[in-house]
Design a protein around this motif. Sequence first.
Motif, short mmCIF file in Angstrom:
data_model
loop_
_atom_site.label_atom_id
_atom_site.label_comp_id
_atom_site.label_asym_id
_atom_site.label_seq_id
_atom_site.Cartn_x
_atom_site.Cartn_y
_atom_site.Cartn_z
N SER A 151 0.83 -1.21 0.00
CA SER A 151 0.00 0.00 0.00
C SER A 151 0.86 1.25 0.00
N LYS A 152 1.97 1.21 0.73
CA LYS A 152 2.89 2.35 0.76
C LYS A 152 3.54 2.57 -0.60
N ILE A 153 3.93 1.48 -1.25
CA ILE A 153 4.49 1.59 -2.61
C ILE A 153 3.47 2.22 -3.54
N ALA A 154 2.22 1.75 -3.47
CA ALA A 154 1.17 2.28 -4.34
C ALA A 154 0.97 3.77 -4.12
N ALA A 155 0.96 4.20 -2.87
CA ALA A 155 0.73 5.60 -2.54
C ALA A 155 1.90 6.49 -2.92
N SER A 156 3.11 5.95 -2.85
CA SER A 156 4.32 6.76 -3.04
C SER A 156 4.88 6.72 -4.45
N CYS A 157 4.46 5.73 -5.26
CA CYS A 157 5.07 5.52 -6.58
C CYS A 157 3.99 5.53 -7.65
N PRO A 158 3.50 6.70 -8.05
CA PRO A 158 2.39 6.79 -9.00
C PRO A 158 2.73 6.30 -10.41
N CYS A 168 3.08 -14.28 -2.44
CA CYS A 168 3.16 -13.37 -1.29
C CYS A 168 1.86 -13.56 -0.50
N LEU A 169 1.89 -14.43 0.48
CA LEU A 169 0.67 -14.95 1.09
C LEU A 169 -0.01 -13.99 2.04
N ASN A 170 0.64 -12.88 2.38
CA ASN A 170 0.05 -11.94 3.33
C ASN A 170 -0.37 -10.62 2.67
N VAL A 171 -0.49 -10.64 1.37
CA VAL A 171 -1.00 -9.48 0.64
C VAL A 171 -2.47 -9.74 0.32
N THR A 172 -3.33 -8.78 0.65
CA THR A 172 -4.77 -8.99 0.55
C THR A 172 -5.45 -7.92 -0.32
N ASP A 173 -6.78 -7.94 -0.29
CA ASP A 173 -7.57 -6.98 -1.06
C ASP A 173 -7.29 -5.54 -0.66
N ALA A 174 -6.83 -5.32 0.57
CA ALA A 174 -6.54 -3.96 1.02
C ALA A 174 -5.48 -3.30 0.13
N SER A 175 -4.47 -4.07 -0.25
CA SER A 175 -3.43 -3.56 -1.15
C SER A 175 -4.00 -3.27 -2.53
N MET A 176 -4.88 -4.14 -3.00
CA MET A 176 -5.47 -3.96 -4.32
C MET A 176 -6.30 -2.68 -4.38
N CYS A 183 -2.55 3.94 -8.72
CA CYS A 183 -1.64 3.54 -9.80
C CYS A 183 -2.37 3.38 -11.14
N PRO A 184 -2.83 4.47 -11.72
CA PRO A 184 -3.59 4.38 -12.98
C PRO A 184 -2.74 3.91 -14.16
N LYS A 185 -1.40 3.99 -14.04
CA LYS A 185 -0.53 3.59 -15.14
C LYS A 185 -0.21 2.09 -15.13
N LEU A 186 -0.72 1.37 -14.16
CA LEU A 186 -0.41 -0.06 -14.05
C LEU A 186 -0.86 -0.79 -15.31
N ARG A 187 0.07 -1.55 -15.89
CA ARG A 187 -0.25 -2.31 -17.11
C ARG A 187 -0.06 -3.81 -16.94
N GLU A 188 0.57 -4.23 -15.85
CA GLU A 188 0.74 -5.67 -15.60
C GLU A 188 0.71 -5.95 -14.11
N LEU A 189 -0.18 -6.86 -13.72
CA LEU A 189 -0.31 -7.27 -12.33
C LEU A 189 -0.31 -8.79 -12.28
N ASP A 190 0.68 -9.35 -11.60
CA ASP A 190 0.79 -10.81 -11.47
C ASP A 190 0.61 -11.16 -9.99
N SER A 198 -9.11 -11.45 -3.82
CA SER A 198 -10.37 -11.94 -4.36
C SER A 198 -10.61 -11.48 -5.79
N GLN A 199 -11.57 -12.12 -6.43
CA GLN A 199 -11.97 -11.73 -7.77
C GLN A 199 -12.56 -10.32 -7.76
N LYS A 200 -13.27 -9.98 -6.71
CA LYS A 200 -13.84 -8.64 -6.59
C LYS A 200 -12.76 -7.57 -6.64
N ALA A 201 -11.64 -7.82 -5.96
CA ALA A 201 -10.53 -6.87 -5.95
C ALA A 201 -9.91 -6.73 -7.34
N LEU A 202 -9.81 -7.84 -8.05
CA LEU A 202 -9.24 -7.81 -9.40
C LEU A 202 -10.13 -7.00 -10.34
#
Length: 256
Positions: A151-158, A168-176, A183-190, A198-202
């Motif tokens: 979440s910090k990366i997302a907020a700090s690195c537009p 990464c088993l401890n990353v959840t929908d909150a990060s998504m 991050c509107p420029k995101l073009r690839e998410l693995d 969840s699918q809802k977050a995707l």
Amino acid sequence: MMNEAIIRMNDNNEGNKEAIGSGLLRDWSELNKECLIDIVSRLSMEERWRGPMLVCKPWMYACDDPSLNSVFDLDTWFEGSRISNLWFSYEFEQKVDSFLRCVVDRSQGGLKEIRVRHCSDQSLLYAAERCPSLEVLCLKSCLSVTDASISKIAASCPNLNVLWIQSCLNVTDASMAKIASSCPKLRELDISHSIEISQKALKMIERSCENVKIIVEPPSNVKLSRDEASKFGLSVRSITRRELLEHIRNINTNDN
């Protein structure tokens, strides 16, 4: 290429003089910084740390140049190494964190790409605070990485446009949610093997990041039929996180 060069390294002399085919002696530590940077820029990060940085102080200082530290790629080393249980130890994680923080400092805020495994929130938070130009973050098997650092990366690195959080088993929908809003420029998410998303977050990511490609693969021991995969609107080898957990439970129930 200096085909006539005959190199004689003297480990006890920081000057490290070399005899050239012409018979002249040169002190390679006296090369100007621009030449040194040009030379070491042709080496990989691992080659620089194992070689030039240990030759003499001028060479070490050249390797410290921010232009040579815009990319931190430790994943290449992992790919070429035999997997070890030590990689999953706290001590090894601390070493990886220390390595990443060192490159963050050397980049002087210019770090644009991180490819690493087995790091923790500590080093990623450190990078987020100091490297706003980060564009690529590829994480694999980082069991101590949580929503706090993502979440910090997302907020700090537009300008983030590639994000891998594989296994990464401890990353959840909150990060998504934070990625979707920041991050509107995101073009690839693995998010392969990261089972708390969840699918809802995707779908939220897809609405916010118009050009994003989402990659999702289940663990290799989970086999899905075409019908099962199409139920979720995904490829045969893909399935979203929480549905995957339910699928695994069903498999275990049937086996018993």
